[in-house]
Motif scaffolding. Sequence first.
Motif, PDB file in Angstrom:
ATOM      1  N   THR A  78     -17.063   5.674  20.110  1.00  0.00           N
ATOM      2  CA  THR A  78     -17.703   6.857  19.478  1.00  0.00           C
ATOM      3  C   THR A  78     -16.686   7.952  20.059  1.00  0.00           C
ATOM      4  N   PHE A  79     -16.441   8.136  21.165  1.00  0.00           N
ATOM      5  CA  PHE A  79     -15.741   9.215  21.641  1.00  0.00           C
ATOM      6  C   PHE A  79     -14.518   9.393  21.072  1.00  0.00           C
ATOM      7  N   LEU A  80     -13.637   8.236  20.707  1.00  0.00           N
ATOM      8  CA  LEU A  80     -12.128   8.144  20.247  1.00  0.00           C
ATOM      9  C   LEU A  80     -12.428   8.556  18.924  1.00  0.00           C
ATOM     10  N   ASP A  81     -13.515   8.092  18.044  1.00  0.00           N
ATOM     11  CA  ASP A  81     -13.780   8.441  16.702  1.00  0.00           C
ATOM     12  C   ASP A  81     -14.069  10.027  16.346  1.00  0.00           C
ATOM     13  N   SER A  82     -14.759  10.210  17.431  1.00  0.00           N
ATOM     14  CA  SER A  82     -14.714  11.937  17.356  1.00  0.00           C
ATOM     15  C   SER A  82     -13.596  12.904  17.539  1.00  0.00           C
ATOM     16  N   LEU A  83     -12.360  12.300  17.876  1.00  0.00           N
ATOM     17  CA  LEU A  83     -11.360  13.243  18.026  1.00  0.00           C
ATOM     18  C   LEU A  83     -10.706  13.604  16.597  1.00  0.00           C
ATOM     19  N   ALA A  84     -10.224  14.609  16.389  1.00  0.00           N
ATOM     20  CA  ALA A  84      -9.671  15.249  15.106  1.00  0.00           C
ATOM     21  C   ALA A  84      -8.507  14.396  14.695  1.00  0.00           C
ATOM     22  N   PRO A  85      -8.549  14.063  13.456  1.00  0.00           N
ATOM     23  CA  PRO A  85      -7.288  13.420  13.091  1.00  0.00           C
ATOM     24  C   PRO A  85      -5.965  14.086  13.008  1.00  0.00           C
ATOM     25  N   GLU A  86      -6.101  15.310  12.970  1.00  0.00           N
ATOM     26  CA  GLU A  86      -4.763  16.133  13.069  1.00  0.00           C
ATOM     27  C   GLU A  86      -4.482  16.288  14.658  1.00  0.00           C
ATOM     28  N   GLN A  87      -5.055  16.239  15.591  1.00  0.00           N
ATOM     29  CA  GLN A  87      -4.834  16.205  16.709  1.00  0.00           C
ATOM     30  C   GLN A  87      -3.453  15.287  17.186  1.00  0.00           C
ATOM     31  N   PRO A  88      -2.478  15.925  18.005  1.00  0.00           N
ATOM     32  CA  PRO A  88      -1.617  15.311  18.257  1.00  0.00           C
ATOM     33  C   PRO A  88      -1.618  13.984  19.134  1.00  0.00           C
ATOM     34  N   PRO A  89      -0.932  12.837  18.889  1.00  0.00           N
ATOM     35  CA  PRO A  89      -1.327  11.617  19.498  1.00  0.00           C
ATOM     36  C   PRO A  89      -1.518  11.659  21.023  1.00  0.00           C
ATOM     37  N   LEU A  90      -0.368  12.441  21.648  1.00  0.00           N
ATOM     38  CA  LEU A  90      -0.368  12.678  23.014  1.00  0.00           C
ATOM     39  C   LEU A  90      -1.562  13.398  23.416  1.00  0.00           C
ATOM     40  N   ASP A  91      -2.059  14.234  22.631  1.00  0.00           N
ATOM     41  CA  ASP A  91      -3.314  14.953  23.169  1.00  0.00           C
ATOM     42  C   ASP A  91      -4.447  14.014  23.302  1.00  0.00           C
ATOM     43  N   LYS A  92      -4.401  13.072  22.159  1.00  0.00           N
ATOM     44  CA  LYS A  92      -5.557  11.940  21.818  1.00  0.00           C
ATOM     45  C   LYS A  92      -5.665  11.000  23.127  1.00  0.00           C
ATOM     46  N   LEU A  93      -4.215  10.688  23.507  1.00  0.00           N
ATOM     47  CA  LEU A  93      -4.083   9.861  25.002  1.00  0.00           C
ATOM     48  C   LEU A  93      -4.741  10.506  26.181  1.00  0.00           C
ATOM     49  N   GLN A  94      -4.214  11.588  26.154  1.00  0.00           N
ATOM     50  CA  GLN A  94      -4.665  12.391  27.208  1.00  0.00           C
ATOM     51  C   GLN A  94      -6.289  12.765  27.405  1.00  0.00           C
ATOM     52  N   ALA A  95      -6.908  12.904  26.007  1.00  0.00           N
ATOM     53  CA  ALA A  95      -8.265  12.821  26.066  1.00  0.00           C
ATOM     54  C   ALA A  95      -8.964  11.711  26.421  1.00  0.00           C
ATOM     55  N   LEU A  96      -8.380  10.514  26.119  1.00  0.00           N
ATOM     56  CA  LEU A  96      -9.044   9.182  26.502  1.00  0.00           C
ATOM     57  C   LEU A  96      -8.731   9.133  27.916  1.00  0.00           C
ATOM     58  N   VAL A  97      -7.717   9.525  28.601  1.00  0.00           N
ATOM     59  CA  VAL A  97      -8.007   9.308  30.182  1.00  0.00           C
ATOM     60  C   VAL A  97      -8.764  10.279  30.738  1.00  0.00           C
ATOM     61  N   ARG A  98      -8.978  11.544  30.356  1.00  0.00           N
ATOM     62  CA  ARG A  98      -9.918  12.693  30.836  1.00  0.00           C
ATOM     63  C   ARG A  98     -11.295  11.835  30.587  1.00  0.00           C
ATOM     64  N   TRP A  99     -11.620  11.322  29.738  1.00  0.00           N
ATOM     65  CA  TRP A  99     -12.906  10.625  29.473  1.00  0.00           C
ATOM     66  C   TRP A  99     -13.117   9.679  30.419  1.00  0.00           C
ATOM     67  N   SER A 100     -12.171   8.954  30.571  1.00  0.00           N
ATOM     68  CA  SER A 100     -12.365   7.664  31.400  1.00  0.00           C
ATOM     69  C   SER A 100     -12.483   8.282  33.012  1.00  0.00           C
ATOM     70  N   LEU A 101     -11.689   9.257  33.346  1.00  0.00           N
ATOM     71  CA  LEU A 101     -11.843   9.843  34.809  1.00  0.00           C
ATOM     72  C   LEU A 101     -13.156  10.600  34.723  1.00  0.00           C
ATOM     73  N   GLN A 102     -13.675  11.328  33.968  1.00  0.00           N
ATOM     74  CA  GLN A 102     -15.083  12.033  34.031  1.00  0.00           C
ATOM     75  C   GLN A 102     -16.085  10.780  34.137  1.00  0.00           C
ATOM     76  N   ARG A 103     -16.129   9.785  33.491  1.00  0.00           N
ATOM     77  CA  ARG A 103     -17.017   8.588  33.628  1.00  0.00           C
ATOM     78  C   ARG A 103     -16.856   8.150  35.070  1.00  0.00           C
ATOM     79  N   LEU A 104     -15.551   7.744  35.365  1.00  0.00           N
ATOM     80  CA  LEU A 104     -15.516   7.331  36.673  1.00  0.00           C
ATOM     81  C   LEU A 104     -16.042   8.120  37.850  1.00  0.00           C
ATOM     82  N   LEU A 105     -15.950   9.554  37.836  1.00  0.00           N
ATOM     83  CA  LEU A 105     -16.208  10.486  38.779  1.00  0.00           C
ATOM     84  C   LEU A 105     -17.693  10.749  38.892  1.00  0.00           C
ATOM     85  N   ALA A 106     -18.433  10.322  37.426  1.00  0.00           N
ATOM     86  CA  ALA A 106     -19.869  10.353  37.382  1.00  0.00           C
ATOM     87  C   ALA A 106     -20.541   8.746  37.869  1.00  0.00           C
ATOM     88  N   HIS A 107     -19.840   7.998  38.226  1.00  0.00           N
ATOM     89  CA  HIS A 107     -20.181   6.747  38.529  1.00  0.00           C
ATOM     90  C   HIS A 107     -20.900   5.883  37.250  1.00  0.00           C
TER      91      HIS A 107
END
Length: 204
Positions: A78-107
């Motif tokens: 759901t999160f990945l699908d919410s990313l804007a299609p025009e967003q650069p691919p590197l930004d999308k990959l960084q957003a993926l990692v950021r989302w994962s780290l946020q979930r990790l910190l929140a247990h």
Amino acid sequence: MQTPQPKVSFKEQMHQAREDAILQSTCRLLSDKAYDAMTMDDVAQAVGIAKASLYKHFCSKEELCCAAMVQILGRLRTFLDSLAPEQPPLDKLQALVRWSLQRLLAHEMPLLPSRNSSLRAVLMANPSYLEGLVAVSDQVGQWITQAQAQGVLDPSLPPLVVLYTLYARACDPVVGFLKEGGQHSDEEIIALVLRTCFQGLAAR
């Protein structure tokens, strides 16, 4: 004219609410300890229900943990699908990692099962999990190859190596060490891990 949705009974609402609480507690427990160390008693105690009530929702630890993994994978999709299609691919990959780290910190991020874990065999036999994993991997893999073609990721690295490296951030022990050290805020920890992940350790 839309067909009205059937009304959900109060009993069904309570059943779903309790199941959501069970899955949330399971994710938290799986983020704090290995699958093999977690017990159904741990889950029942965390939710505040009787163990017998827990078994009314899930008949085994494998089924429960599989459901938790499928749920977190669905949230990721759901999160990945919410990313804007025009967003650069590197930004999308960084957003993926950021989302994962946020979930990790929140247990909220279950630790990935080891290759010899019985959970892995259950997951590999679950169509919903496999479908979600393949869909995410294909989507992220496409962004990786696009970023490599643009020259913002090392094109000499096999895309699969990059994919697994990004996935590994979801269980990165560095996050826990920095959190326990107390010298950095959550946002600073995320920024530091993103920096080392995407820029490496070499001096610039």
